[in-house]
Scaffold this motif. Structure first.
Motif, PDB file in Angstrom:
ATOM      1  N   ASP A 189      -3.714 -13.752   3.762  1.00 53.21           N
ATOM      2  CA  ASP A 189      -4.384 -12.649   3.077  1.00 53.21           C
ATOM      3  C   ASP A 189      -3.325 -11.645   2.634  1.00 53.21           C
ATOM      4  OD1 ASP A 189      -6.005 -10.646   2.150  1.00 53.21           O
ATOM      5  OD2 ASP A 189      -6.813 -10.071   4.107  1.00 53.21           O
ATOM      6  N   GLU A 190      -2.984 -11.671   1.328  1.00 49.88           N
ATOM      7  CA  GLU A 190      -1.936 -10.774   0.858  1.00 49.88           C
ATOM      8  C   GLU A 190      -2.359  -9.316   0.943  1.00 49.88           C
ATOM      9  OE1 GLU A 190      -2.491 -10.560  -3.991  1.00 49.88           O
ATOM     10  OE2 GLU A 190      -1.101 -12.031  -3.144  1.00 49.88           O
ATOM     11  N   ASP A 191      -3.680  -9.033   0.885  1.00 49.09           N
ATOM     12  CA  ASP A 191      -4.142  -7.648   1.018  1.00 49.09           C
ATOM     13  C   ASP A 191      -3.768  -7.063   2.374  1.00 49.09           C
ATOM     14  OD1 ASP A 191      -5.226  -7.660  -1.507  1.00 49.09           O
ATOM     15  OD2 ASP A 191      -7.249  -8.158  -0.850  1.00 49.09           O
ATOM     16  N   SER A 192      -3.727  -7.918   3.403  1.00 52.95           N
ATOM     17  CA  SER A 192      -3.361  -7.415   4.732  1.00 52.95           C
ATOM     18  C   SER A 192      -1.888  -6.992   4.755  1.00 52.95           C
ATOM     19  CB  SER A 192      -3.624  -8.483   5.797  1.00 52.95           C
ATOM     20  OG  SER A 192      -2.770  -9.616   5.621  1.00 52.95           O
ATOM     21  N   LEU A 193      -1.038  -7.684   3.998  1.00 48.38           N
ATOM     22  CA  LEU A 193       0.367  -7.267   3.905  1.00 48.38           C
ATOM     23  C   LEU A 193       0.477  -5.948   3.152  1.00 48.38           C
ATOM     24  CD1 LEU A 193       3.368  -7.884   4.402  1.00 48.38           C
ATOM     25  CD2 LEU A 193       3.393  -9.090   2.207  1.00 48.38           C
ATOM     26  N   VAL A 194      -0.308  -5.788   2.105  1.00 46.15           N
ATOM     27  CA  VAL A 194      -0.304  -4.525   1.362  1.00 46.15           C
ATOM     28  C   VAL A 194      -0.724  -3.374   2.282  1.00 46.15           C
ATOM     29  CG1 VAL A 194      -1.391  -3.253  -0.527  1.00 46.15           C
ATOM     30  CG2 VAL A 194      -0.711  -5.634  -0.861  1.00 46.15           C
ATOM     31  N   GLU A 195      -1.751  -3.601   3.105  1.00 44.74           N
ATOM     32  CA  GLU A 195      -2.190  -2.572   4.051  1.00 44.74           C
ATOM     33  C   GLU A 195      -1.098  -2.253   5.061  1.00 44.74           C
ATOM     34  OE1 GLU A 195      -4.841  -0.663   4.175  1.00 44.74           O
ATOM     35  OE2 GLU A 195      -5.614  -1.517   2.323  1.00 44.74           O
ATOM     36  N   ARG A 196      -0.388  -3.279   5.526  1.00 48.32           N
ATOM     37  CA  ARG A 196       0.708  -3.055   6.474  1.00 48.32           C
ATOM     38  C   ARG A 196       1.789  -2.187   5.840  1.00 48.32           C
ATOM     39  NH1 ARG A 196       3.267  -6.047  10.681  1.00 48.32           N
ATOM     40  NH2 ARG A 196       1.171  -6.679  11.291  1.00 48.32           N
ATOM     41  N   LEU A 197       2.137  -2.446   4.580  1.00 48.85           N
ATOM     42  CA  LEU A 197       3.163  -1.655   3.904  1.00 48.85           C
ATOM     43  C   LEU A 197       2.684  -0.228   3.655  1.00 48.85           C
ATOM     44  CD1 LEU A 197       4.588  -4.374   3.655  1.00 48.85           C
ATOM     45  CD2 LEU A 197       5.220  -3.762   1.326  1.00 48.85           C
ATOM     46  N   ARG A 198       1.409  -0.057   3.360  1.00 48.82           N
ATOM     47  CA  ARG A 198       0.878   1.308   3.222  1.00 48.82           C
ATOM     48  C   ARG A 198       1.023   2.075   4.526  1.00 48.82           C
ATOM     49  NH1 ARG A 198      -4.903  -0.129   0.358  1.00 48.82           N
ATOM     50  NH2 ARG A 198      -4.120  -0.592  -1.752  1.00 48.82           N
ATOM     51  N   TRP A 199       0.797   1.402   5.639  1.00 50.16           N
ATOM     52  CA  TRP A 199       0.911   2.053   6.945  1.00 50.16           C
ATOM     53  C   TRP A 199       2.365   2.387   7.255  1.00 50.16           C
ATOM     54  CZ3 TRP A 199       3.205   1.099  11.680  1.00 50.16           C
ATOM     55  CH2 TRP A 199       2.720   1.828  12.770  1.00 50.16           C
ATOM     56  N   LEU A 200       3.283   1.470   6.909  1.00 51.27           N
ATOM     57  CA  LEU A 200       4.692   1.690   7.185  1.00 51.27           C
ATOM     58  C   LEU A 200       5.303   2.755   6.279  1.00 51.27           C
ATOM     59  CD1 LEU A 200       5.835  -2.025   7.578  1.00 51.27           C
ATOM     60  CD2 LEU A 200       5.788  -0.313   9.388  1.00 51.27           C
TER      61      LEU A 200
END
Length: 292
Positions: free
Chosen positions: A180-191
């Motif tokens: 799920d690439e959206d989950s990676l996008v969410e991780r980067l938003r958090w970082l």
């Protein structure tokens, strides 16, 4: 201070997949990226595309390059941008004195290296360049289309976003891949919470471009991709080299005016053969046809 809890790290959406399959996909893509860059620059050395007044590449020339390489235009734009960023392609003048995009002397040196070394030049350049190939074909705020190789096609966020995204991908457990690439996008938003919206697009483009270049395969980082991100290009080349098939120096001539290379043909022999015949198909073997 916030409506929602922000102390929990967003989880990456993963699924199980054989690590060997991911590695094989990445190795195949790496070899194809090197071959296609060589194929494109050899073609442009004979018939170079003109340089636009804006300094970019015309849409028709990008479309022709995509057709030549058998790629989508977005993926062809990626290889063109990486080749230019690596110094293998630059503006010059053709035989009539017209500004054109031409292979550089650095290309001659690059084409003499082995496949693993050539790949690391492309992959390391992509990882560190501020160029944003994903914008090609889109439009700016004024509605003007973005052409490949225009000077404005860059962002200082690009190198950081690629490295952060791939480091997170490197943290996925062996035997699992990103599903799920959206989950990676969410991780980067958090970082990196205080980054502009372009960061989300850059993260998605990173995944696609890493797959095209063979840095990643099927949503996972293989050992050579992990080495590129963590240890550097020399370590990546050492990891990749034993996985690549050995180049062959011979072809099998057939009665139907075709020649079959039973593996990746050595570069100088492939260039010589392509001046005499056209490529009919590629894959595990390459078929050349001699037109009467």
């Amino acid at each position: 201070t916030t409506r929602d809890p922000v102390d929990a790290v967003p989880a990456l959406g993963t699924t199980e997949r054989d690590a060997r399959r991911s590695e094989q996909a990445a190795v195949g893509a790496a070899a194809e990226a090197v071959r296609r860059v060589e194929q494109l620059l050899e073609a442009w050395g004979v018939d170079p595309p003109s340089t636009l007044r804006s300094g970019g590449l015309a849409v028709r020339d990008l479309r022709a390059a995509a057709t030549l390489l058998g790629l989508a235009e977005a993926d062809a734009a990626l290889l063109v941008e990486v080749a230019a960023a690596a110094g293998l392609l630059a503006q010059g003048t053709d035989l009539e004195g017209t500004p054109a995009w031409l292979p550089t002397p650095a290309y001659d040196a690059w084409s003499g290296k082995d496949t693993a070394e050539r790949w690391t030049v492309l992959a390391e350049t992509w990882l560190g360049t501020s160029r944003v190939p994903g914008l090609v074909g889109g439009r700016d705020h004024a509605g003007k289309a973005w052409n490949a190789l225009v000077p404005e096609l860059s962002s200082s966020l690009a190198p950081e976003t690629r490295r952060v995204a791939l480091r997170e991908l490197a943290g996925v457990e062996p035997g699992y891949v990103l599903a799920d690439e959206d989950s990676l996008v969410e991780r980067l938003r958090w970082l990196r919470p205080r980054r502009p919206r372009l960061r989300d697009d850059l993260a998605r483009w990173t995944l696609r471009e890493a797959a095209v270049l063979g840095v990643a395969g099927l949503g996972a980082l293989p050992p050579h991709g992990r080495a590129l991100v963590v240890d550097g290009p020399e370590a990546a080349a050492r990891r990749l080299d034993p996985l690549l098939p050995d180049p062959v120096e011979h072809v099998l001539l057939q009665a139907d005016l075709t020649a079959v290379a039973p593996g990746p043909l050595e570069s100088s022999r492939a260039r010589r053969l392509e001046t005499l015949a056209r490529v009919e198909s590629r894959g595990g073997a390459t078929v050349y046809r001699f037109d009467p």
